[in-house]
Design an enzyme around this catalytic site. Structure first.
Site, PDB file in Angstrom:
ATOM      1  N   HIS A   1       0.822  -1.209   0.000  1.00  0.00           N
ATOM      2  CA  HIS A   1       0.000   0.000   0.000  1.00  0.00           C
ATOM      3  C   HIS A   1       0.855   1.259   0.000  1.00  0.00           C
ATOM      4  O   HIS A   1       1.892   1.311   0.664  1.00  0.00           O
ATOM      5  CB  HIS A   1      -0.952   0.013   1.204  1.00  0.00           C
ATOM      6  CG  HIS A   1      -0.269  -0.004   2.542  1.00  0.00           C
ATOM      7  ND1 HIS A   1       0.068   1.150   3.212  1.00  0.00           N
ATOM      8  CD2 HIS A   1       0.129  -1.020   3.334  1.00  0.00           C
ATOM      9  CE1 HIS A   1       0.632   0.832   4.372  1.00  0.00           C
ATOM     10  NE2 HIS A   1       0.700  -0.469   4.475  1.00  0.00           N
TER      11      HIS A   1
ATOM     12  N   ASP B   1      -0.672   4.216   0.785  1.00  0.00           N
ATOM     13  CA  ASP B   1      -1.227   5.169   1.744  1.00  0.00           C
ATOM     14  C   ASP B   1      -0.480   5.051   3.080  1.00  0.00           C
ATOM     15  O   ASP B   1       0.119   4.024   3.392  1.00  0.00           O
ATOM     16  CB  ASP B   1      -2.746   4.976   1.931  1.00  0.00           C
ATOM     17  CG  ASP B   1      -3.131   3.617   2.478  1.00  0.00           C
ATOM     18  OD1 ASP B   1      -2.482   2.620   2.113  1.00  0.00           O
ATOM     19  OD2 ASP B   1      -4.075   3.543   3.289  1.00  0.00           O
TER      20      ASP B   1
ATOM     21  N   GLU C   1      -5.218   0.950   2.679  1.00  0.00           N
ATOM     22  CA  GLU C   1      -4.908  -0.137   3.606  1.00  0.00           C
ATOM     23  C   GLU C   1      -5.001   0.348   5.038  1.00  0.00           C
ATOM     24  O   GLU C   1      -5.488  -0.353   5.917  1.00  0.00           O
ATOM     25  CB  GLU C   1      -3.509  -0.692   3.331  1.00  0.00           C
ATOM     26  CG  GLU C   1      -3.265  -2.074   3.934  1.00  0.00           C
ATOM     27  CD  GLU C   1      -2.761  -2.043   5.371  1.00  0.00           C
ATOM     28  OE1 GLU C   1      -2.798  -3.085   6.037  1.00  0.00           O
ATOM     29  OE2 GLU C   1      -2.331  -0.975   5.847  1.00  0.00           O
TER      30      GLU C   1
HETATM   31 ZN    ZN Z   1       1.349  -1.230   6.287  1.00  0.00          ZN
END
Ligand code: ZN
Length: 394
Positions: free
Chosen positions: A83, A85, A151
Site C-alpha cells: 500500500h 497510503d 490499507e
Molecule cells: Zn502497512
C-alpha cells in the site's frame, strides 16, 4: 549529513532509496493519493510493465486510487503487494525532519511511510528492474505489483476490489509477497505466514433505573455487565495452535456515564477486542460470547464487527523461497510467525500462497519513522533473489 535524493532510472535500474524518498514526498495520507501511484506507475512503465490505474469508490467513502501492474503475459504470475497510503504524521514539530521530505540522515531514510511501506514498494520496483536487467524480459513468467491506496483506512476500495477486478478479467496470481514491515528489530528477523483475526464487540446491558437505597425497585445493569465481562476474561480462550499464539480478549472501555452516586443507571456498555487464532472463526466466537452472556441473563445487545478472520499459509513454497533468499543475503534464518495486527494478506491468501516480509517495523506509525538505507539495499537483493528462485533459469 542530509540529502533528498531524486529518482534516476539509468540502464533500467531503479535506485530504491531515491524512489522511496520520492514516494514519501507524495503525502498520501489515506484516502489521498497525491501522485504516489502515478510516480510508481511511470517507474514501472519504464521497465516494461503494463499499468492499470484502478479508481474505486462507494457511496459514503472517498475515491481511492489503486494500481495493478504486470510485466509479461504468460507463465506463472509472481505478485508483490502493498500500500502507498500512510497514516497521518501528527504534529510535524515533534519530528526531527519534515515528515514528508523523504530525507536521508545518518544513513537512514526518514519520513512517514519509510517503513510502512513505501520503502518496500521501492524495493519491489528495484528488484524487478535488476531481475529483468540480468535475465531479460523473456523469463517464461510474469511479475506483477498490486498496490492499494486504502490499507490504513477502512480498506473498502482497496485490495479487495482490485482482486475482484482481477478475477473478472480471469487474471491469476500464483504466489505473493506482501511487503509489510514484518521485522521486529533487525532485517531478517521475521516472515509472517498468517495473521490472527480481529473481532470487536460492543456489549450494551439494559436494566431499570432507580434509587440506590431502593435496589429492589430497580435492576442494576452494571453488575450484570461486570459478571458478563468476567465470564469471558476469567480463563484463556485457548492454548494456541501449531502456528499461532493463544487468542486474547481485551476489554477496551466500560462506559456508564452516570454522574450521580445515588442513582442506579438504566444502561451500561463495554467494548472489547479479541485477536483470535485459526482455532476460531468470527461466527464461532460470537456464538461462544452469546452463550456466556446468556448464562448471566437479562436484557443485552451485542454488536459484533469482524475486521478480518484469521488465516494461515502453512510453511511451503513461498515462505521457503523467501527464507532461502533472506539466508543467502543476510546469513540469517527468519522466524515464521503469525503475530501482530492484520494486513491485506487477509484478502489475498484465498487467491494464492502468500507470505509477508518487508523492512523493520520499529518506527512504523511513529514520529521520525525511518529505515536504514542499508536495509533498503538488502531488501531489494532479497526480493531479487526471490524472483531468481521462483523463475529458475532454464
Ligand atoms: Zn502497512
Amino acid at each position: 549529513m542530509r540529502w533528498s535524493p531524486r529518482v534516476t532510472i539509468s540502464n533500467h535500474l531503479v535506485d530504491p532509496v531515491a524512489l522511496a524518498g520520492e514516494l514519501i514526498r507524495r503525502p498520501s495520507v489515506t484516502p489521498h493519493d497525491e501522485g504516489a501511484i502515478a510516480l510508481l506507475a511511470s517507474t514501472l512503465e519504464s521497465l516494461g510493465f503494463a499499468c492499470h490505474r484502478l479508481v474505486f469508490s462507494e457511496p459514503g467513502t472517498a475515491d481511492i486510487v489503486n494500481l495493478y501492474a504486470r510485466l509479461g503475459s504468460d507463465g506463472r504470475n509472481f505478485c508483490f503487494a502493498g500500500h502507498t497510503d500512510v497514516v497521518p504524521p501528527g504534529d510535524p514539530a515533534h519530528w526531527s525532519v519534515a515528515p514528508f521530505a523523504g530525507t536521508v540522515v545518518d544513513g537512514e531514510l526518514r519520513g512517514r511511510g519509510a517503513a510502512d511501506m513505501k520503502g518496500a514498494i521501492a524495493c519491489f520496483a528495484a528488484a524487478a528492474a535488476r531481475f529483468i536487467a540480468s535475465r531479460g524480459p523473456d523469463f517464461d513468467g510474469s511479475i506483477s505489483l498490486l498496490i492499494t491506496g486504502d490499507e490504513e483506512g477502512v480498506s473498502i476500495n482497496g485490495t479487495r476490489k482490485v482482486l475482484d477486478w482481477l478475477k473478472s478479467r480471469g487474471e491469476r496470481l500464483d504466489a505473493c509477497i506482501v511487503g509489510e514491515p514484518t521485522n521486529a528489530a533487525t532485517l531478517g528477523d521475521m516472515v509472517k505466514i498468517g495473521r490472527r483475526g480481529s473481532l470487536t464487540g460492543t456489549l450494551t446491558v439494559h436494566g431499570t433505573q432507580g434509587h440506590t437505597a431502593y435496589p429492589h425497585l430497580a435492576d442494576n445493569p452494571v453488575h450484570r455487565l461486570v459478571d458478563m465481562l468476567h465470564a469471558v476474561t476469567a480463563a484463556p480462550l485457548d492454548d494456541g495452535t501449531a502456528h499461532f499464539q493463544p487468542s486474547t480478549l481485551q476489554v477496551s472501555t466500560i462506559d456508564v456515564g452516570n454522574p450521580a452516586a445515588n442513582v442506579i443507571p438504566a444502561e451500561a456498555r463495554a467494548v472489547f477486542n479479541i485477536r483470535f487464532n485459526d482455532g476460531w472463526t468470527g461466527d464461532r466466537l460470537e456464538a461462544w460470547l452469546r452463550e456466556k452472556f446468556d448464562a448471566i441473563g437479562g436484557r443485552y445487545d451485542l454488536a459484533i464487527r469482524v475486521s478480518g478472520e484469521s488465516f494461515l499459509t502453512p510453511p511451503g513454497p513461498v515462505s521457503d523461497i523467501l527464507s532461502t533468499a533472506i539466508e543467502r543475503t543476510l546469513g540469517r534464518k527468519p522466524e515464521l510467525s503469525t503475530t501482530g495486527g492484520t494486513s491485506d494478506a487477509r484478502f489475498i491468501h484465498s487467491f494464492c500462497p502468500i507470505a509477508e516480509f518487508g523492512l523493520v517495523g520499529l518506527t512504523m506509525h511513529k514520529v521520525d519513522e525511518r529505515v536504514a538505507v542499508a536495509d533498503i539495499a538488502a531488501l531489494t537483493e532479497i526480493y531479487r533473489t526471490v524472483l531468481d528462485l521462483y523463475f529458475p533459469p532454464r
